[in-house]
Design a protein around this motif. Structure first.
Motif, PDB file in Angstrom:
ATOM      1  N   PRO A  63      -7.681  10.778   0.056  1.00  0.00           N
ATOM      2  CA  PRO A  63      -7.561  10.071  -1.230  1.00  0.00           C
ATOM      3  C   PRO A  63      -6.512   8.955  -1.125  1.00  0.00           C
ATOM      4  O   PRO A  63      -5.555   9.055  -0.352  1.00  0.00           O
ATOM      5  CB  PRO A  63      -7.095  11.166  -2.203  1.00  0.00           C
ATOM      6  CG  PRO A  63      -7.237  12.459  -1.469  1.00  0.00           C
ATOM      7  CD  PRO A  63      -7.134  12.147  -0.016  1.00  0.00           C
ATOM      8  N   ALA A  64      -6.696   7.906  -1.897  1.00  0.00           N
ATOM      9  CA  ALA A  64      -5.679   6.855  -1.969  1.00  0.00           C
ATOM     10  C   ALA A  64      -4.378   7.458  -2.489  1.00  0.00           C
ATOM     11  O   ALA A  64      -4.390   8.442  -3.243  1.00  0.00           O
ATOM     12  CB  ALA A  64      -6.148   5.732  -2.880  1.00  0.00           C
ATOM     13  N   PRO A  65      -3.228   6.903  -2.097  1.00  0.00           N
ATOM     14  CA  PRO A  65      -1.945   7.497  -2.503  1.00  0.00           C
ATOM     15  C   PRO A  65      -1.784   7.675  -4.007  1.00  0.00           C
ATOM     16  O   PRO A  65      -1.097   8.600  -4.446  1.00  0.00           O
ATOM     17  CB  PRO A  65      -0.923   6.501  -1.943  1.00  0.00           C
ATOM     18  CG  PRO A  65      -1.596   5.891  -0.760  1.00  0.00           C
ATOM     19  CD  PRO A  65      -3.055   5.783  -1.151  1.00  0.00           C
ATOM     20  N   PRO A 123      -3.302   5.003   4.934  1.00  0.00           N
ATOM     21  CA  PRO A 123      -4.226   5.714   5.834  1.00  0.00           C
ATOM     22  C   PRO A 123      -5.567   6.048   5.205  1.00  0.00           C
ATOM     23  O   PRO A 123      -6.531   6.310   5.929  1.00  0.00           O
ATOM     24  CB  PRO A 123      -3.451   6.993   6.179  1.00  0.00           C
ATOM     25  CG  PRO A 123      -2.020   6.667   5.936  1.00  0.00           C
ATOM     26  CD  PRO A 123      -2.020   5.705   4.785  1.00  0.00           C
ATOM     27  N   ASP A 124      -5.643   6.053   3.871  1.00  0.00           N
ATOM     28  CA  ASP A 124      -6.937   6.329   3.240  1.00  0.00           C
ATOM     29  C   ASP A 124      -7.979   5.283   3.618  1.00  0.00           C
ATOM     30  O   ASP A 124      -9.176   5.580   3.662  1.00  0.00           O
ATOM     31  CB  ASP A 124      -6.782   6.388   1.715  1.00  0.00           C
ATOM     32  CG  ASP A 124      -6.256   5.089   1.119  1.00  0.00           C
ATOM     33  OD1 ASP A 124      -7.013   4.375   0.435  1.00  0.00           O
ATOM     34  OD2 ASP A 124      -5.069   4.764   1.351  1.00  0.00           O
ATOM     35  N   ARG A 125      -7.539   4.052   3.902  1.00  0.00           N
ATOM     36  CA  ARG A 125      -8.486   3.024   4.349  1.00  0.00           C
ATOM     37  C   ARG A 125      -9.130   3.426   5.663  1.00  0.00           C
ATOM     38  O   ARG A 125     -10.344   3.275   5.848  1.00  0.00           O
ATOM     39  CB  ARG A 125      -7.777   1.681   4.511  1.00  0.00           C
ATOM     40  CG  ARG A 125      -7.255   1.079   3.219  1.00  0.00           C
ATOM     41  CD  ARG A 125      -6.701  -0.313   3.446  1.00  0.00           C
ATOM     42  NE  ARG A 125      -6.240  -0.915   2.198  1.00  0.00           N
ATOM     43  CZ  ARG A 125      -6.339  -2.204   1.921  1.00  0.00           C
ATOM     44  NH1 ARG A 125      -6.874  -3.027   2.789  1.00  0.00           N
ATOM     45  NH2 ARG A 125      -5.883  -2.673   0.776  1.00  0.00           N
ATOM     46  N   LEU A 126      -8.335   3.932   6.578  1.00  0.00           N
ATOM     47  CA  LEU A 126      -8.870   4.385   7.856  1.00  0.00           C
ATOM     48  C   LEU A 126      -9.768   5.596   7.664  1.00  0.00           C
ATOM     49  O   LEU A 126     -10.848   5.679   8.268  1.00  0.00           O
ATOM     50  CB  LEU A 126      -7.724   4.714   8.810  1.00  0.00           C
ATOM     51  CG  LEU A 126      -8.106   5.330  10.158  1.00  0.00           C
ATOM     52  CD1 LEU A 126      -9.080   4.450  10.915  1.00  0.00           C
ATOM     53  CD2 LEU A 126      -6.861   5.596  10.990  1.00  0.00           C
ATOM     54  N   ALA A 127      -9.369   6.535   6.826  1.00  0.00           N
ATOM     55  CA  ALA A 127     -10.181   7.732   6.589  1.00  0.00           C
ATOM     56  C   ALA A 127     -11.546   7.358   6.025  1.00  0.00           C
ATOM     57  O   ALA A 127     -12.588   7.860   6.482  1.00  0.00           O
ATOM     58  CB  ALA A 127      -9.449   8.681   5.642  1.00  0.00           C
ATOM     59  N   ARG A 128     -11.587   6.461   5.046  1.00  0.00           N
ATOM     60  CA  ARG A 128     -12.871   6.057   4.463  1.00  0.00           C
ATOM     61  C   ARG A 128     -13.726   5.302   5.491  1.00  0.00           C
ATOM     62  O   ARG A 128     -14.957   5.422   5.500  1.00  0.00           O
ATOM     63  CB  ARG A 128     -12.627   5.192   3.219  1.00  0.00           C
ATOM     64  CG  ARG A 128     -12.048   5.972   2.045  1.00  0.00           C
ATOM     65  CD  ARG A 128     -12.184   5.176   0.744  1.00  0.00           C
ATOM     66  NE  ARG A 128     -11.507   3.894   0.820  1.00  0.00           N
ATOM     67  CZ  ARG A 128     -10.228   3.707   0.504  1.00  0.00           C
ATOM     68  NH1 ARG A 128      -9.483   4.733   0.127  1.00  0.00           N
ATOM     69  NH2 ARG A 128      -9.685   2.512   0.579  1.00  0.00           N
ATOM     70  N   HIS A 129     -13.072   4.521   6.342  1.00  0.00           N
ATOM     71  CA  HIS A 129     -13.803   3.801   7.386  1.00  0.00           C
ATOM     72  C   HIS A 129     -14.475   4.789   8.344  1.00  0.00           C
ATOM     73  O   HIS A 129     -15.635   4.592   8.731  1.00  0.00           O
ATOM     74  CB  HIS A 129     -12.836   2.899   8.148  1.00  0.00           C
ATOM     75  CG  HIS A 129     -13.437   2.210   9.332  1.00  0.00           C
ATOM     76  ND1 HIS A 129     -14.407   1.235   9.217  1.00  0.00           N
ATOM     77  CD2 HIS A 129     -13.210   2.362  10.665  1.00  0.00           C
ATOM     78  CE1 HIS A 129     -14.739   0.809  10.421  1.00  0.00           C
ATOM     79  NE2 HIS A 129     -14.038   1.485  11.309  1.00  0.00           N
ATOM     80  N   LEU A 130     -13.782   5.851   8.705  1.00  0.00           N
ATOM     81  CA  LEU A 130     -14.358   6.837   9.611  1.00  0.00           C
ATOM     82  C   LEU A 130     -15.558   7.535   8.963  1.00  0.00           C
ATOM     83  O   LEU A 130     -16.564   7.817   9.642  1.00  0.00           O
ATOM     84  CB  LEU A 130     -13.303   7.863  10.014  1.00  0.00           C
ATOM     85  CG  LEU A 130     -12.092   7.318  10.784  1.00  0.00           C
ATOM     86  CD1 LEU A 130     -11.127   8.444  11.111  1.00  0.00           C
ATOM     87  CD2 LEU A 130     -12.528   6.591  12.053  1.00  0.00           C
TER      88      LEU A 130
END
Length: 350
Positions: A209-211, A288-295
């Motif tokens: 989740p976004a911060p 890091p949520d940007r990276l998680a969503r990208h994955l």
């Protein structure tokens, strides 16, 4: 030429134009954003850098674009540059789409899990401060990992030392300096102790989740089903590794090459090409949520392609099978590298 390499190439052209007196710009951009062309554009990538430079250079944007176009056309790896609209540079790379795809896959396989890592932030030592709360500490640890992937050497601080259980179970570093600050990383706190989920699921629950969003700490992060984004990412990675083992049993190995240019393939290719940009944005925004969503996007785009990687029935392995296997391996490599930056394992068997 990858998007990151192209960005650096355009920025180099800008700097050369300034150094040689063709552009009078006091402050140069730190980086140039390149992206697929929008409506009315053409080529492989487009950038609006000429529009950004026009006012400080005291020149019309089309004139700045034409000046940069001339320089870029003399660069190896660039086939053509077209100026469109108010001054967009539309860049076509040398070689056909098949050659560019093969080059991208080779670049990923050559770099391995370090694909997308750069030295762009070399020499920088940002100070990261976390609120004394488990989610803030996990967020800081992941941000530090991504910053290191871009060449920085961050220092981590918190008002209180992390609990021993957080260090042991969540994989937090034990060398966090005790210090206070008025501006710590302060995401919405975890509503419950995440450690019963174990390291991988707990970190995902806190980072995906976004911060500013409320994290959910529940057994849904352990579920082995498609409704669980972490499962989809890890399962996609494990499938790519299983395909490599199965292909070896059939006597063939991955080899980058031409692929059918359908919508599913293009989606995977674009996401893999975007991975370096995602890491840059994750580091810049401490998100890091940007990276998680990208994955998750990579895993979901990859799923429809995996059933066609291996030969079916009496079919013999062909160049197309080897190329699809190479693309699958490259996607699995990006998934594993991205998960490692989140502090999460990517098992070969799931």
């Amino acid at each position: 030429m990858t998007p990151v390499e192209l960005s650096r190439t355009v920025l180099h052209a800008v700097r050369r134009a300034v150094d040689e007196g063709e552009l009078a710009v006091a402050v140069l951009p730190e980086r140039v954003v390149v992206a697929p062309p929008g409506p009315g554009g053409c080529g492989d990538y487009a950038t609006n850098v000429a529009l950004q430079l026009a006012r400080p250079a005291g020149k019309p944007a089309p004139a700045v674009a034409e000046l940069l176009r001339t320089r870029l056309l003399r660069t190896d790896g660039i086939h053509d540059v077209v100026v469109t609209g108010p001054g967009f540079l539309n860049i076509s790379l040398a070689g056909g789409a098949d050659a560019r795809l093969a080059r991208l896959v080779r670049d990923i396989l050559r770099a391995g899990p370090r694909y997308g890592h750069t030295d762009d932030l070399a020499g920088q030592a940002p100070a990261l401060h976390a609120a004394p709360e488990v989610r803030a500490l996990v967020l800081m640890d992941s941000v530090a990992r991504v910053l290191r992937s871009q060449g920085a050497r961050p220092h981590m601080h918190c008002a209180r030392p992390p609990q021993d259980a957080w260090i042991r179970i969540l994989g937090l570093p034990s060398d966090i300096t005790v210090a206070c600050t008025d501006t710590p990383l302060r995401p919405v706190p975890a509503p419950a102790d995440p450690t019963p989920l174990g390291r991988d699921a707990a970190r995902w629950a806190l980072l995906h989740p976004a911060p500013h969003d409320h994290p959910r700490i529940g057994d849904e992060h352990l579920a082995q089903r498609e409704s669980n984004p972490l499962f989809r990412v890890r399962y996609a990675h494990a499938r790519t590794r299983a395909l490599l083992r199965n292909a070896a049993d059939l006597g063939f190995t991955p080899e980058p090459g031409p692929l059918a240019s359908d919508g599913d393939t293009r989606a995977v290719i674009q996401l893999l090409a975007d991975h370096p940009r995602v890491l840059t944005a994750t580091a810049a925004h401490r998100a890091p949520d940007r990276l998680a969503r990208h994955l998750v996007a990579v895993a979901d785009a990859l799923a429809p392609l995996l059933p066609s990687v291996l030969p079916l029935g009496d079919e013999k392995p062909s160049a197309a099978h080897r190329a699809r296997l190479a693309l699958a391996e490259a996607a699995g490599t990006v998934l594993a590298g991205g998960l490692s930056l989140l502090g999460i394992d990517a098992p070969d068997h799931l």
